[in-house]
Structure formats: structure tokens, C-alpha cells
Scaffold this motif. Structure first.
Motif, short mmCIF file in Angstrom:
data_model
loop_
_atom_site.label_atom_id
_atom_site.label_comp_id
_atom_site.label_asym_id
_atom_site.label_seq_id
_atom_site.Cartn_x
_atom_site.Cartn_y
_atom_site.Cartn_z
N ASP A 9 -2.75 4.53 8.93
CA ASP A 9 -1.23 4.30 9.29
C ASP A 9 -0.85 2.94 9.42
O ASP A 9 -1.84 2.15 9.61
N GLN A 10 0.55 2.36 9.30
CA GLN A 10 1.21 1.19 9.34
C GLN A 10 0.60 0.54 10.61
O GLN A 10 0.19 -0.47 10.31
N ARG A 11 0.76 1.08 11.58
CA ARG A 11 0.58 0.61 12.94
C ARG A 11 -0.96 0.30 12.96
O ARG A 11 -1.13 -0.84 13.46
N ALA A 12 -1.88 1.18 12.67
CA ALA A 12 -3.05 0.90 12.93
C ALA A 12 -3.69 -0.16 12.09
O ALA A 12 -4.33 -1.06 12.38
N GLU A 34 0.71 -1.31 -0.17
CA GLU A 34 -0.11 0.04 -0.11
C GLU A 34 0.80 1.20 -0.03
O GLU A 34 1.84 1.22 0.55
N PHE A 35 0.18 2.41 -0.62
CA PHE A 35 0.72 3.80 -0.43
C PHE A 35 0.40 3.87 1.08
O PHE A 35 -0.68 3.61 1.67
N SER A 36 1.46 4.59 1.86
CA SER A 36 1.21 4.64 3.30
C SER A 36 1.44 6.12 3.87
O SER A 36 1.86 7.13 3.14
N HIS A 37 2.01 6.09 4.94
CA HIS A 37 2.08 7.31 5.74
C HIS A 37 3.74 7.43 6.24
O HIS A 37 4.10 6.43 6.86
N PRO A 38 4.42 8.32 5.56
CA PRO A 38 5.95 8.30 5.89
C PRO A 38 6.23 8.51 7.35
O PRO A 38 5.49 9.09 8.00
N THR A 39 7.23 7.66 7.54
CA THR A 39 7.45 7.71 9.14
C THR A 39 8.39 8.99 9.65
O THR A 39 8.50 9.01 10.86
N LEU A 40 9.12 9.54 8.74
CA LEU A 40 9.79 10.82 9.02
C LEU A 40 8.94 12.07 9.06
O LEU A 40 8.41 12.22 7.99
N ARG A 41 8.78 12.73 10.10
CA ARG A 41 7.91 14.13 9.86
C ARG A 41 8.12 14.89 8.75
O ARG A 41 7.15 15.43 8.12
N PRO A 42 9.45 15.29 8.61
CA PRO A 42 9.68 16.26 7.51
C PRO A 42 9.40 15.81 6.16
O PRO A 42 8.78 16.39 5.37
N LEU A 43 9.59 14.34 5.85
CA LEU A 43 9.21 13.81 4.64
C LEU A 43 7.65 13.57 4.62
O LEU A 43 7.19 13.74 3.76
N ARG A 44 7.10 13.38 5.94
CA ARG A 44 5.50 13.28 5.67
C ARG A 44 5.01 14.54 5.07
O ARG A 44 4.17 14.66 4.50
N THR A 45 5.55 15.74 5.72
CA THR A 45 5.04 16.97 5.31
C THR A 45 5.12 17.51 4.08
O THR A 45 4.30 17.71 3.29
N VAL A 46 6.39 16.99 3.35
CA VAL A 46 6.41 17.01 1.87
C VAL A 46 5.55 16.23 1.23
O VAL A 46 4.95 16.86 0.22
N TYR A 47 5.71 15.09 1.38
CA TYR A 47 4.75 14.19 0.74
C TYR A 47 3.39 14.33 0.75
O TYR A 47 2.64 14.41 -0.31
N THR A 48 2.73 14.89 1.98
CA THR A 48 1.17 15.32 1.85
C THR A 48 1.06 16.46 0.91
O THR A 48 0.19 16.57 0.45
N GLU A 49 2.04 17.44 1.05
CA GLU A 49 1.69 18.76 0.26
C GLU A 49 1.89 18.32 -1.09
O GLU A 49 1.07 18.83 -2.24
N TYR A 50 2.99 17.28 -1.59
CA TYR A 50 2.92 16.86 -2.98
C TYR A 50 1.84 16.38 -3.34
O TYR A 50 1.10 16.74 -4.34
N GLY A 91 -8.05 -11.64 13.41
CA GLY A 91 -7.35 -12.95 13.19
C GLY A 91 -6.52 -13.24 12.15
O GLY A 91 -6.34 -14.40 11.58
N LEU A 92 -5.83 -12.10 11.61
CA LEU A 92 -4.80 -12.33 10.26
C LEU A 92 -3.53 -12.08 11.01
O LEU A 92 -2.96 -10.90 10.47
N GLY A 93 -3.00 -12.83 11.98
CA GLY A 93 -1.80 -12.12 12.55
C GLY A 93 -0.82 -11.62 11.82
O GLY A 93 -0.43 -12.30 10.52
N CYS A 94 -0.11 -10.77 12.28
CA CYS A 94 0.73 -9.68 11.51
C CYS A 94 2.02 -10.47 11.35
O CYS A 94 2.82 -10.75 12.39
N GLY A 95 2.35 -11.07 10.24
CA GLY A 95 3.72 -11.82 10.26
C GLY A 95 4.97 -10.70 9.79
O GLY A 95 6.02 -11.19 9.65
#
Length: 101
Positions: free
Chosen positions: A62-65, A15-31, A74-78
């Protein structure tokens, strides 16, 4: 997904997801929200699809959610891989094998 995954079967979500680094997340969202739609309107015959893509990426958990949702159903995260600092996430899970007896 659990319903269509056979017992003992594997599930993989890329999946496309949410960048883990805050500065990258900001730039990515703006893009996604400001640059992608104008570019898409010039190069695509269906620019609305790119607007939908940007909005759906922002609305996706996000990835953790998502990993928590998979485990809770019941689809244990491997495993979880986050190439490109989380812009892309690869989730792997397994449906438990059916109980014998």
C-alpha cells in the motif's frame, strides 16, 4: 531504483494502488478480481494480462508501505499524492546529493 537514480536525482512512481476508503476498497477489489477478467476476455486479445494486472495490484504494497521502503533505501519521500481516493498513487522522492570532500 537508487542505483540508477543519480545523486540529487528525482524519482517519480505512478502506480495503481489501494483505495483509502474501506467501502471503495471493497468494491474496487471485487471489480478487479471478478469483473475485470470476464470483460478482458471479451475485449482483449490477451486477457491473461488483465488477470496478471489485477493480481499484481493486490500484491503491491500500500501507499504507506511503499513510501517507507523508498525512505529505507535512501530515496527520501518528497511527497505522496492519492488522486481518485488512492486507486492511483503518485510517489515522489529524491536521492541525496553525493557528499563533497
Amino acid at each position: 531504483m537508487r542505483r540508477v537514480t543519480r545523486p540529487g536525482g528525482r524519482l517519480v512512481i505512478c502506480e495503481f494502488s489501494h483505495p483509502t476508503l474501506r467501502p471503495l476498497r471493497t468494491v474496487y477489489t471485487e471489480y478487479l478480481m471478478r469483473a475485470l477478467p470476464p470483460v478482458a476476455s471479451r475485449v482483449s486479445s490477451n486477457p491473461d494480462a488483465y488477470v496478471y494486472l489485477a493480481e499484481s495490484i493486490r500484491a503491491w504494497p500500500d501507499q504507506r508501505a511503499l513510501a517507507g521502503r523508498l525512505q529505507g533505501r535512501g530515496l527520501g519521500c518528497g511527497g505522496l499524492a492519492e488522486p481518485h481516493r488512492g486507486i492511483v498513487a503518485l510517489h515522489r522522492g529524491t536521492r541525496p546529493a553525493a557528499a563533497k570532500g
